[in-house]
Design a protein around this motif. Structure first.
Motif, short mmCIF file in Angstrom:
data_model
loop_
_atom_site.label_atom_id
_atom_site.label_comp_id
_atom_site.label_asym_id
_atom_site.label_seq_id
_atom_site.Cartn_x
_atom_site.Cartn_y
_atom_site.Cartn_z
N GLY A 159 36.41 -16.15 -4.84
CA GLY A 159 35.27 -16.06 -4.05
C GLY A 159 34.07 -15.19 -4.61
N ILE A 160 34.68 -13.96 -5.39
CA ILE A 160 33.70 -12.76 -6.17
C ILE A 160 33.22 -13.52 -7.17
CG2 ILE A 160 33.44 -10.75 -6.95
CD1 ILE A 160 35.92 -9.83 -5.17
N SER A 161 34.08 -14.06 -7.94
CA SER A 161 33.78 -14.89 -9.34
C SER A 161 32.70 -15.98 -9.00
CB SER A 161 34.82 -15.44 -9.94
OG SER A 161 35.95 -14.29 -10.45
N ASP A 162 32.88 -16.98 -7.97
CA ASP A 162 31.95 -17.88 -7.75
C ASP A 162 30.57 -17.45 -7.44
OD1 ASP A 162 34.26 -19.57 -8.06
OD2 ASP A 162 34.32 -20.28 -5.87
N GLY A 163 30.66 -16.02 -6.76
CA GLY A 163 29.48 -15.69 -6.40
C GLY A 163 28.62 -15.11 -7.68
N ILE A 164 29.33 -14.66 -8.74
CA ILE A 164 28.79 -14.11 -9.90
C ILE A 164 28.27 -15.30 -10.63
CG2 ILE A 164 29.39 -12.97 -12.06
CD1 ILE A 164 31.27 -11.32 -10.43
N VAL A 165 29.11 -16.39 -10.77
CA VAL A 165 28.59 -17.64 -11.30
C VAL A 165 27.42 -18.17 -10.78
CG1 VAL A 165 29.46 -19.84 -12.15
CG2 VAL A 165 31.05 -18.02 -12.36
N SER A 166 27.19 -18.13 -9.63
CA SER A 166 25.98 -18.70 -8.92
C SER A 166 24.94 -17.88 -9.32
CB SER A 166 26.49 -18.80 -7.25
OG SER A 166 25.17 -18.99 -6.65
N PHE A 167 25.27 -16.61 -9.03
CA PHE A 167 23.97 -15.65 -9.58
C PHE A 167 23.64 -15.80 -10.99
CE2 PHE A 167 23.03 -11.58 -11.37
CZ PHE A 167 21.68 -11.17 -10.77
N LEU A 168 24.44 -16.11 -11.72
CA LEU A 168 24.15 -16.00 -13.45
C LEU A 168 23.67 -17.27 -13.73
CD1 LEU A 168 27.13 -13.98 -15.00
CD2 LEU A 168 24.81 -13.07 -14.23
N ARG A 169 23.76 -18.31 -13.14
CA ARG A 169 23.57 -19.72 -13.48
C ARG A 169 22.19 -19.98 -12.38
NH1 ARG A 169 27.85 -24.36 -13.69
NH2 ARG A 169 26.09 -25.35 -14.84
N GLY A 170 21.67 -19.26 -11.50
CA GLY A 170 20.48 -19.38 -10.70
C GLY A 170 20.57 -20.21 -9.88
N GLN A 200 34.84 -19.40 -17.71
CA GLN A 200 33.39 -19.87 -17.49
C GLN A 200 32.74 -19.58 -18.88
OE1 GLN A 200 32.09 -21.56 -15.05
NE2 GLN A 200 34.00 -22.01 -14.07
N GLY A 201 33.28 -18.83 -19.76
CA GLY A 201 32.53 -18.51 -20.93
C GLY A 201 31.81 -17.13 -20.94
N ALA A 202 32.01 -16.38 -20.00
CA ALA A 202 31.49 -15.04 -19.95
C ALA A 202 32.21 -14.00 -20.77
CB ALA A 202 31.53 -14.57 -18.49
N THR A 203 31.66 -13.14 -21.16
CA THR A 203 32.42 -11.95 -21.85
C THR A 203 32.67 -10.87 -20.74
OG1 THR A 203 31.21 -12.17 -24.01
CG2 THR A 203 32.05 -10.03 -23.50
N GLU A 205 24.27 -11.30 -1.94
CA GLU A 205 24.45 -12.40 -0.85
C GLU A 205 24.97 -13.50 -1.50
OE1 GLU A 205 20.25 -13.05 -0.38
OE2 GLU A 205 19.73 -11.39 0.63
N ARG A 206 24.78 -13.83 -2.87
CA ARG A 206 25.67 -15.04 -3.14
C ARG A 206 27.32 -14.72 -3.16
NH1 ARG A 206 22.71 -18.67 -6.48
NH2 ARG A 206 20.37 -17.96 -6.48
N ILE A 207 27.71 -13.46 -3.38
CA ILE A 207 29.22 -13.06 -3.38
C ILE A 207 29.43 -12.94 -2.11
CG2 ILE A 207 30.55 -11.15 -3.52
CD1 ILE A 207 29.39 -10.52 -6.25
N ALA A 208 28.79 -12.56 -1.24
CA ALA A 208 29.18 -12.53 0.45
C ALA A 208 29.57 -13.89 0.77
CB ALA A 208 28.23 -12.06 1.15
N GLY A 209 28.57 -14.77 0.40
CA GLY A 209 28.72 -16.27 0.98
C GLY A 209 29.91 -16.69 0.53
N ASN A 210 30.15 -16.73 -0.84
CA ASN A 210 31.23 -17.26 -1.61
C ASN A 210 32.58 -16.75 -0.98
OD1 ASN A 210 30.57 -19.74 -3.65
ND2 ASN A 210 28.77 -18.08 -3.84
N PHE A 211 32.54 -15.61 -0.80
CA PHE A 211 33.81 -14.87 -0.42
C PHE A 211 34.27 -15.25 0.91
CE2 PHE A 211 36.37 -11.37 1.11
CZ PHE A 211 37.15 -11.20 -0.16
#
Length: 315
Positions: free
Chosen positions: A304-315, A160-163, A235-241
């Motif tokens: 699931g965890i990564s999707d939550g992180i992506v959702s958080f970082l993209r707002g 996804q381009g993250a460091t 919350e975003r991680i939990a939902g996506n998990f």
């Protein structure tokens, strides 16, 4: 991570939202709102479950006669042995974002009991540097699990381009200590930090939960600036998990929300950037252990965890 024992002191609960159901969250990941506040001053250290030892031998080193799941074969693990340093980020929606993944515990902790028993300052008191972590009845350790999931997450997030930086990559003899784990995320100026764990609660206790930092302002700890952002991340991680793994929120903490707030974890107390813990399941329950020891399920957990992180970082 266990919440039972003489040092467990639950705090007054906030008014609850309706308990989370898997069906609802699968449709609306943001449905995971609200949490129950827990404060366990002087309890188990970061990631320390009901059988996570800080002294002596590892929680489990040999399969028992009544093992609940087969130990994963090497083919279950991603072939990712790169050194513990961020790779140049690819182009993608997360380019310019820094994510720190904190794989709980260390496979060699049990060989360094004196070092991991050393007390460190977490702001609200002192706790052991680290613990050995827990294990399934078959001998698959939490430290193996967390590092495997961390590798899978790193691959997904870098695409996804993250460091991405890991606090440890099996490249040190023990630790790092819980205070150093927090400093690694702070020094990296991470946009998000996730500490990956698996619990060691009693049989019949099932499901995942995400641990959020409570407001702390004591000594070296001041979580007030990160409480709101960490809650959003959790919350975003939990939902996506739930959505990706199909796992239900914990049936023993969190009142069905999959969210718990704590003020006694050094890894959260000392963080100056958004950070949460996730207990992906209970290694001591045979049904949860069957998932945790499955490479296919660990890939879903990482997604699931990564999707939550992506959702958080993209707002």
């Amino acid at each position: 991570m266990s919440y039972l024992g003489p040092d467990f002191d639950p705090q007054p609960r906030r008014p609850r939202r309706r308990p989370l159901t898997v069906a609802l969250v699968a449709l609306v990941p943001g449905a995971l709102l609200g949490w129950v506040a827990y404060e366990a001053l002087g309890g188990a250290d970061d990631g320390g479950g009901s059988d996570k030892a800080a002294v002596g031998t590892p929680a489990a080193t040999k399969p028992s006669a009544s093992s609940d799941a087969k130990e994963p074969s090497p083919s279950d693990s991603p072939k990712d042995s790169s050194e513990n340093s961020p790779e140049p980020a690819a182009s993608g929606p997360l380019k310019g974002k820094v994510v720190v993944i904190d794989p709980g515990h260390n496979p060699s902790n049990f060989q360094h009991t004196a070092e991991i028993n050393r007390k460190v300052d977490i702001g609200t008191g002192f706790k052991e540097c680290d613990t050995t972590g827990t294990a399934t009845n078959s001998g698959y350790t939490e430290a193996e699990f967390t590092l495997d999931v961390a590798h899978r997450m790193r691959t997904l997030l870098e695409k996804q381009g993250a460091t991405v930086k890991l606090t440890q990559d099996g490249d040190r003899s023990y630790g790092p200590c819980i205070d150093e784990r927090a400093r690694i995320g702070n020094k990296a100026k991470a946009d998000a930090v996730v500490s990956v764990h698996a619990d060691g609660a009693g049989t019949g206790n099932r499901g995942f939960h995400v641990i959020l930092p409570g407001p702390v302002n004591s000594g070296a700890a001041d979580t007030r600036p990160i409480v709101a952002s960490s809650s959003d991340l959790g919350e975003r991680i939990a939902g996506n998990f739930v959505r990706v793994t199909g796992s239900a929120p914990s049936n023993y903490v969190g009142d069905g929300t999959g969210l718990v707030t704590r003020k006694d974890l050094g890894g959260l107390n000392l963080s100056t950037v958004p950070k949460v813990f996730i207990e992906c399941g209970n290694m001591r329950d045979s049904k949860d252990a069957a998932q945790l020891t499955s490479g296919a399920w660990r890939q879903k957990a990482a997604q699931g965890i990564s999707d939550g992180i992506v959702s958080f970082l993209r707002g």
